[in-house]
Design a protein around this motif. Sequence first.
Motif, PDB file in Angstrom:
ATOM      1  N   LEU A 298      53.080  60.170  20.391  1.00 19.04           N
ATOM      2  CA  LEU A 298      53.196  61.277  21.342  1.00 19.04           C
ATOM      3  C   LEU A 298      54.600  61.213  21.947  1.00 19.04           C
ATOM      4  O   LEU A 298      54.819  60.595  22.993  1.00 19.04           O
ATOM      5  CB  LEU A 298      52.134  61.165  22.435  1.00 19.04           C
ATOM      6  CG  LEU A 298      52.048  62.373  23.375  1.00 19.04           C
ATOM      7  CD1 LEU A 298      51.588  63.613  22.628  1.00 19.04           C
ATOM      8  CD2 LEU A 298      51.104  62.085  24.531  1.00 19.04           C
ATOM      9  N   PRO A 299      55.571  61.861  21.302  1.00 19.83           N
ATOM     10  CA  PRO A 299      56.958  61.801  21.780  1.00 19.83           C
ATOM     11  C   PRO A 299      57.281  62.915  22.775  1.00 19.83           C
ATOM     12  O   PRO A 299      58.140  63.766  22.517  1.00 19.83           O
ATOM     13  CB  PRO A 299      57.760  61.950  20.484  1.00 19.83           C
ATOM     14  CG  PRO A 299      56.900  62.806  19.620  1.00 19.83           C
ATOM     15  CD  PRO A 299      55.475  62.515  19.989  1.00 19.83           C
TER      16      PRO A 299
ATOM     17  N   SER B 151      47.121  66.924  29.990  1.00 17.87           N
ATOM     18  CA  SER B 151      46.073  66.059  29.453  1.00 17.87           C
ATOM     19  C   SER B 151      46.103  66.253  27.937  1.00 17.87           C
ATOM     20  O   SER B 151      45.531  67.212  27.418  1.00 17.87           O
ATOM     21  CB  SER B 151      44.698  66.445  30.009  1.00 17.87           C
ATOM     22  OG  SER B 151      43.672  65.720  29.354  1.00 17.87           O
ATOM     23  N   PRO B 152      46.800  65.384  27.208  1.00 11.67           N
ATOM     24  CA  PRO B 152      47.034  65.640  25.778  1.00 11.67           C
ATOM     25  C   PRO B 152      45.774  65.443  24.940  1.00 11.67           C
ATOM     26  O   PRO B 152      45.340  64.323  24.699  1.00 11.67           O
ATOM     27  CB  PRO B 152      48.124  64.634  25.414  1.00 11.67           C
ATOM     28  CG  PRO B 152      48.029  63.567  26.452  1.00 11.67           C
ATOM     29  CD  PRO B 152      47.458  64.170  27.686  1.00 11.67           C
ATOM     30  N   ILE B 153      45.221  66.554  24.485  1.00  7.52           N
ATOM     31  CA  ILE B 153      43.969  66.498  23.726  1.00  7.52           C
ATOM     32  C   ILE B 153      44.136  65.677  22.459  1.00  7.52           C
ATOM     33  O   ILE B 153      43.193  65.000  22.009  1.00  7.52           O
ATOM     34  CB  ILE B 153      43.477  67.930  23.418  1.00  7.52           C
ATOM     35  CG1 ILE B 153      42.052  67.895  22.880  1.00  7.52           C
ATOM     36  CG2 ILE B 153      44.419  68.658  22.489  1.00  7.52           C
ATOM     37  CD1 ILE B 153      41.412  69.270  22.794  1.00  7.52           C
ATOM     38  N   LYS B 154      45.336  65.695  21.878  1.00  7.07           N
ATOM     39  CA  LYS B 154      45.553  64.951  20.633  1.00  7.07           C
ATOM     40  C   LYS B 154      45.346  63.449  20.817  1.00  7.07           C
ATOM     41  O   LYS B 154      44.921  62.774  19.883  1.00  7.07           O
ATOM     42  CB  LYS B 154      46.945  65.248  20.066  1.00  7.07           C
ATOM     43  CG  LYS B 154      48.096  64.862  20.960  1.00  7.07           C
ATOM     44  CD  LYS B 154      49.436  65.161  20.296  1.00  7.07           C
ATOM     45  CE  LYS B 154      49.643  66.622  20.007  1.00  7.07           C
ATOM     46  NZ  LYS B 154      49.651  67.485  21.210  1.00  7.07           N
ATOM     47  N   VAL B 155      45.615  62.921  22.011  1.00  3.44           N
ATOM     48  CA  VAL B 155      45.435  61.489  22.225  1.00  3.44           C
ATOM     49  C   VAL B 155      43.967  61.105  22.121  1.00  3.44           C
ATOM     50  O   VAL B 155      43.608  60.074  21.535  1.00  3.44           O
ATOM     51  CB  VAL B 155      46.033  61.063  23.582  1.00  3.44           C
ATOM     52  CG1 VAL B 155      45.616  59.645  23.936  1.00  3.44           C
ATOM     53  CG2 VAL B 155      47.548  61.154  23.534  1.00  3.44           C
TER      54      VAL B 155
ATOM     55  N   MET C  74      39.540  58.363  16.199  1.00  2.67           N
ATOM     56  CA  MET C  74      39.611  57.889  14.823  1.00  2.67           C
ATOM     57  C   MET C  74      40.109  56.448  14.735  1.00  2.67           C
ATOM     58  O   MET C  74      40.380  55.946  13.642  1.00  2.67           O
ATOM     59  CB  MET C  74      40.517  58.814  14.000  1.00  2.67           C
ATOM     60  CG  MET C  74      39.983  60.240  13.876  1.00  2.67           C
ATOM     61  SD  MET C  74      38.349  60.339  13.100  1.00  2.67           S
ATOM     62  CE  MET C  74      38.697  59.705  11.471  1.00  2.67           C
ATOM     63  N   GLY C  75      40.242  55.785  15.887  1.00  2.00           N
ATOM     64  CA  GLY C  75      40.599  54.373  15.896  1.00  2.00           C
ATOM     65  C   GLY C  75      42.047  54.066  15.620  1.00  2.00           C
ATOM     66  O   GLY C  75      42.392  52.927  15.285  1.00  2.00           O
ATOM     67  N   VAL C  76      42.927  55.061  15.788  1.00  3.00           N
ATOM     68  CA  VAL C  76      44.339  54.868  15.478  1.00  3.00           C
ATOM     69  C   VAL C  76      45.098  54.472  16.746  1.00  3.00           C
ATOM     70  O   VAL C  76      44.961  55.137  17.776  1.00  3.00           O
ATOM     71  CB  VAL C  76      44.948  56.161  14.888  1.00  3.00           C
ATOM     72  CG1 VAL C  76      46.400  55.930  14.479  1.00  3.00           C
ATOM     73  CG2 VAL C  76      44.134  56.631  13.691  1.00  3.00           C
ATOM     74  N   PRO C  77      45.893  53.393  16.712  1.00  5.91           N
ATOM     75  CA  PRO C  77      46.685  53.038  17.891  1.00  5.91           C
ATOM     76  C   PRO C  77      47.725  54.112  18.180  1.00  5.91           C
ATOM     77  O   PRO C  77      48.262  54.739  17.264  1.00  5.91           O
ATOM     78  CB  PRO C  77      47.342  51.711  17.491  1.00  5.91           C
ATOM     79  CG  PRO C  77      47.364  51.729  16.001  1.00  5.91           C
ATOM     80  CD  PRO C  77      46.136  52.486  15.572  1.00  5.91           C
ATOM     81  N   VAL C  78      48.008  54.313  19.461  1.00  3.88           N
ATOM     82  CA  VAL C  78      48.894  55.386  19.895  1.00  3.88           C
ATOM     83  C   VAL C  78      50.133  54.788  20.555  1.00  3.88           C
ATOM     84  O   VAL C  78      50.037  53.884  21.383  1.00  3.88           O
ATOM     85  CB  VAL C  78      48.172  56.317  20.901  1.00  3.88           C
ATOM     86  CG1 VAL C  78      49.100  57.442  21.363  1.00  3.88           C
ATOM     87  CG2 VAL C  78      46.906  56.895  20.277  1.00  3.88           C
TER      88      VAL C  78
END
Length: 244
Positions: free
Chosen positions: A161-162, A173-177, A183-187
Motif C-alpha cells: 500500500l504505497p 479505511s483501505p478496503i484492499k488491506v 488471503m493471508g498475505v503480509p502487507v
Amino acid sequence: FLEAAALRGVESVFELIDAWDSSLGGDWFSEEIYQKFIVDSDRVVGTAKLLQKALVERGRPDAAYLPNAFNEAIFDCYRIYPKPSEFVSGARAVLYFGSLYGEWFDWDALYLAARQAPDSLFYLIGDSAPRPEAPSNVLFLGGKLIDELPAYLQHSDVAILPFKPGHISDAVSPIKVFEYLAMGVPVVSLDLPEIRDYPNVHVTRSPEEFAALCAAPLPKGVDEGFLMRNSWGARLDRWRQPRS
C-alpha cells in the motif's frame, strides 16, 4: 433525497468515506450540501477515525465509526486458486491493486522498492497507462474483476500500500488491506493511522524503510480473530446493534 426519505418515514444514513474537503472533491464539492447531509441524515458514519471526528465536530456527537471490511464469499483463503497466467513462475511476487492515480500514490517509494528488489516482480492491477520511467520489474496488468483478485493474492509473497501519509490518506479505511489480509498475505504500507495496529501489516515510516521491507522475507498467515471481526457480515451485526 433526504426530504423524500423523511416524507416516507425511511431512515437515511450518510456515510463519509473520504476527506471530500480536498482535491477528491474536485469541482463538484459543495460545503452547503455536505453540511446538510451531515445535519439532516438520521444516522451518520465515518469509515475512518478522522472522518468520525470530523462528523462529531460538525455537530453529530452520535457519529458512528464503521471502517471498511472484506467480502468473505469472495476472499476465501481456504480455496485453491490457479496461478494467474501473467505471473512468472519462480519469481517473487509483490502485488498492488486499486487506484493508480492521485496525489496520494507514492510512485517514488514504489520504484525505489522495485530497484532494491530486482529479483522480485511488482504486479500492479488497476486502470492506468504504463509509466515510461517504471523499472523493468514493475508490470502493469490493467483492471481485473473483483472475483479474480483472490487468485493474484494467493500466489503473491507480499501485498503493498504505497500511499503517501497526508490529509487524504490519513482519512482512508483501505478496503484492499482487509482483502490482502483475508488471503493471508503480509502487507507492507507507508504509515497510515487506520492500519497501524492491524496484524501482519508492516507499517513503514519512510520510502527507504518501505523499499527495504518489500525486499524482505515476510511470513504469510491468517489471523482468524481479526477476520471474524472485519468481514462485512460482522459490520452488519455491529450496525444492527441498538443505538445508545
